[in-house]
Design a protein around this motif. Structure first.
Motif, mmCIF file in Angstrom:
data_model
loop_
_atom_site.group_PDB
_atom_site.id
_atom_site.type_symbol
_atom_site.label_atom_id
_atom_site.label_comp_id
_atom_site.label_asym_id
_atom_site.label_seq_id
_atom_site.Cartn_x
_atom_site.Cartn_y
_atom_site.Cartn_z
ATOM 1 N N ILE A 1 0.855 -1.183 0.000
ATOM 2 C CA ILE A 1 0.000 0.000 0.000
ATOM 3 C C ILE A 1 0.889 1.230 0.000
ATOM 4 O O ILE A 1 1.792 1.365 0.836
ATOM 5 N N LEU A 2 0.614 2.131 -0.926
ATOM 6 C CA LEU A 2 1.319 3.404 -0.996
ATOM 7 C C LEU A 2 0.402 4.504 -0.480
ATOM 8 O O LEU A 2 -0.718 4.673 -0.962
ATOM 9 N N ASP A 3 0.893 5.234 0.504
ATOM 10 C CA ASP A 3 0.202 6.408 1.020
ATOM 11 C C ASP A 3 1.003 7.626 0.571
ATOM 12 O O ASP A 3 1.986 7.999 1.222
ATOM 13 N N PRO A 4 0.628 8.256 -0.544
ATOM 14 C CA PRO A 4 1.450 9.357 -1.067
ATOM 15 C C PRO A 4 1.432 10.591 -0.179
ATOM 16 O O PRO A 4 2.353 11.406 -0.245
ATOM 17 N N GLN A 5 0.410 10.723 0.655
ATOM 18 C CA GLN A 5 0.352 11.912 1.504
ATOM 19 C C GLN A 5 1.434 11.898 2.573
ATOM 20 O O GLN A 5 1.865 12.959 3.036
ATOM 21 N N ILE A 6 1.874 10.701 2.975
ATOM 22 C CA ILE A 6 2.971 10.634 3.937
ATOM 23 C C ILE A 6 4.230 10.037 3.292
ATOM 24 O O ILE A 6 5.157 9.627 3.996
ATOM 25 N N LEU A 7 4.236 9.996 1.952
ATOM 26 C CA LEU A 7 5.418 9.578 1.194
ATOM 27 C C LEU A 7 5.953 8.230 1.680
ATOM 28 O O LEU A 7 7.163 8.035 1.838
ATOM 29 N N THR A 8 5.041 7.268 1.898
ATOM 30 C CA THR A 8 5.447 5.982 2.465
ATOM 31 C C THR A 8 4.815 4.836 1.696
ATOM 32 O O THR A 8 3.608 4.834 1.434
ATOM 33 N N LEU A 9 5.660 3.866 1.328
ATOM 34 C CA LEU A 9 5.227 2.627 0.695
ATOM 35 C C LEU A 9 5.392 1.504 1.704
ATOM 36 O O LEU A 9 6.487 1.267 2.218
ATOM 37 N N PHE A 10 4.286 0.804 2.001
ATOM 38 C CA PHE A 10 4.291 -0.270 2.991
ATOM 39 C C PHE A 10 4.138 -1.623 2.313
ATOM 40 O O PHE A 10 3.307 -1.776 1.402
ATOM 41 N N SER A 11 4.888 -2.622 2.779
ATOM 42 C CA SER A 11 4.524 -3.998 2.450
ATOM 43 C C SER A 11 3.251 -4.317 3.226
ATOM 44 O O SER A 11 2.862 -3.596 4.157
ATOM 45 N N ALA A 12 2.588 -5.412 2.855
ATOM 46 C CA ALA A 12 1.354 -5.786 3.545
ATOM 47 C C ALA A 12 1.602 -5.958 5.047
ATOM 48 O O ALA A 12 0.831 -5.465 5.879
ATOM 49 N N ASP A 13 2.680 -6.645 5.407
ATOM 50 C CA ASP A 13 2.962 -6.880 6.831
ATOM 51 C C ASP A 13 3.287 -5.584 7.560
ATOM 52 O O ASP A 13 2.862 -5.392 8.706
ATOM 53 N N GLU A 14 4.025 -4.698 6.914
ATOM 54 C CA GLU A 14 4.363 -3.424 7.553
ATOM 55 C C GLU A 14 3.115 -2.588 7.783
ATOM 56 O O GLU A 14 2.963 -1.949 8.828
ATOM 57 N N TRP A 15 2.215 -2.569 6.802
ATOM 58 C CA TRP A 15 0.983 -1.801 6.960
ATOM 59 C C TRP A 15 0.158 -2.350 8.115
ATOM 60 O O TRP A 15 -0.375 -1.600 8.932
ATOM 61 N N ARG A 16 0.048 -3.676 8.180
ATOM 62 C CA ARG A 16 -0.722 -4.285 9.278
ATOM 63 C C ARG A 16 -0.107 -3.954 10.632
ATOM 64 O O ARG A 16 -0.824 -3.650 11.595
#
Length: 258
Positions: free
Chosen positions: A129-144
């Motif tokens: 998941i990419l959240d462009p507002q906080i300039l961060t790309l997460f793997s699925a595990d990192e997002w969880r």
């Protein structure tokens, strides 16, 4: 809807004062998605709010889009910051784009419902998941790990706090990205001495929480801060086309050194 664990509370906003600011949400979800209903109910979500549009794209087609986020300087940022997530996202055959605009409102049910859908998408083939507002790309595990927290992740997890050198004097600029999710200006603390960065960081987190729960600042408003003689004064500025924030902002200038 039965849900024994609350991951995304619809925070009430006890400090809420209506404004003309807009809430804006935007996310990219990379993966190979199963053709099934998104299981958002276990995460407390009734599905996407009507204000949020979801579009599905073949990744190879999206790569030619001018705003494609995994190329050029932005892509280099994600590749350096999150190389594993970047490779997973790059290899994914599908991309879902979620974008929504909301009027300023007195609770964050829109955030609960949208994040519940994001969590569900990871269960049916999402890998990043990419959240462009906080300039961060997460793997699925990192997002969880960041967001699937009982009773809700800390509000500051939805915002990016940055620290940059102001100038050759060594003073620091503490600033945020991501407050558009709450329909509020980003925070900008200028001219912070190195010795006060911890105090400024704690203040920044407090201001994030106040704004997320509905507080607003007006131009020229005074703010009392422990250990800062005379306090700080709010200055409003910015806009959606501002290159640093892509948002409005409220600035405070640390007093000069004696």
């Amino acid at each position: 809807m039965s849900n024994p664990v609350t991951y995304f509370p619809a925070w009430q906003r006890p400090h809420w004062q209506p404004s003309d600011e807009e809430v804006i949400l935007q996310f990219y979800v990379f993966g190979n998605f199963k053709p099934t209903r998104v299981p958002s109910e276990p995460y407390g979500s009734d599905g996407l709010p009507e204000e949020v549009q979801l579009s599905s794209h073949h990744h190879h087609v999206l790569r030619d889009w001018e705003g494609y986020p995994l190329k050029e300087a932005l892509g280099d940022l994600f590749k350096n910051d999150a190389p594993e997530a970047f490779e997973q996202a790059l290899a994914a055959p599908q991309v879902l784009v979620l974008h929504g605009r909301f009027k300023d409102q007195g609770d964050t049910g829109y955030l609960r419902d949208t994040y519940g859908v994001l969590a569900g998408l990871l269960d049916i083939g999402g890998v990043a998941i990419l959240d462009p507002q906080i300039l961060t790309l997460f793997s699925a595990d990192e997002w969880r790990r960041r967001y699937l927290i009982k009773d809700g992740a800390p509000l500051r997890n939805h915002v990016l706090i940055l620290r940059d050198e102001e100038d050759a004097s060594g003073r620091q600029w503490i600033h945020t990205r991501g407050m558009r999710k709450f329909g509020r200006p980003d925070i900008s603390l200028h001219d912070v001495p190195e010795t006060d960065t911890d105090r400024a960081g704690a203040l920044c987190q407090k201001l994030i929480e106040l704004e997320a729960l509905g507080a607003r600042f007006v131009d020229g408003q005074s703010l009392e801060v422990d250990g800062v003689f005379g306090g700080l004064t709010a200055e409003l500025g910015g806009g959606m086309d501002d290159p640093q924030f892509n948002n409005t902002y409220v600035s405070f200038y640390w007093p000069g050194q004696e």
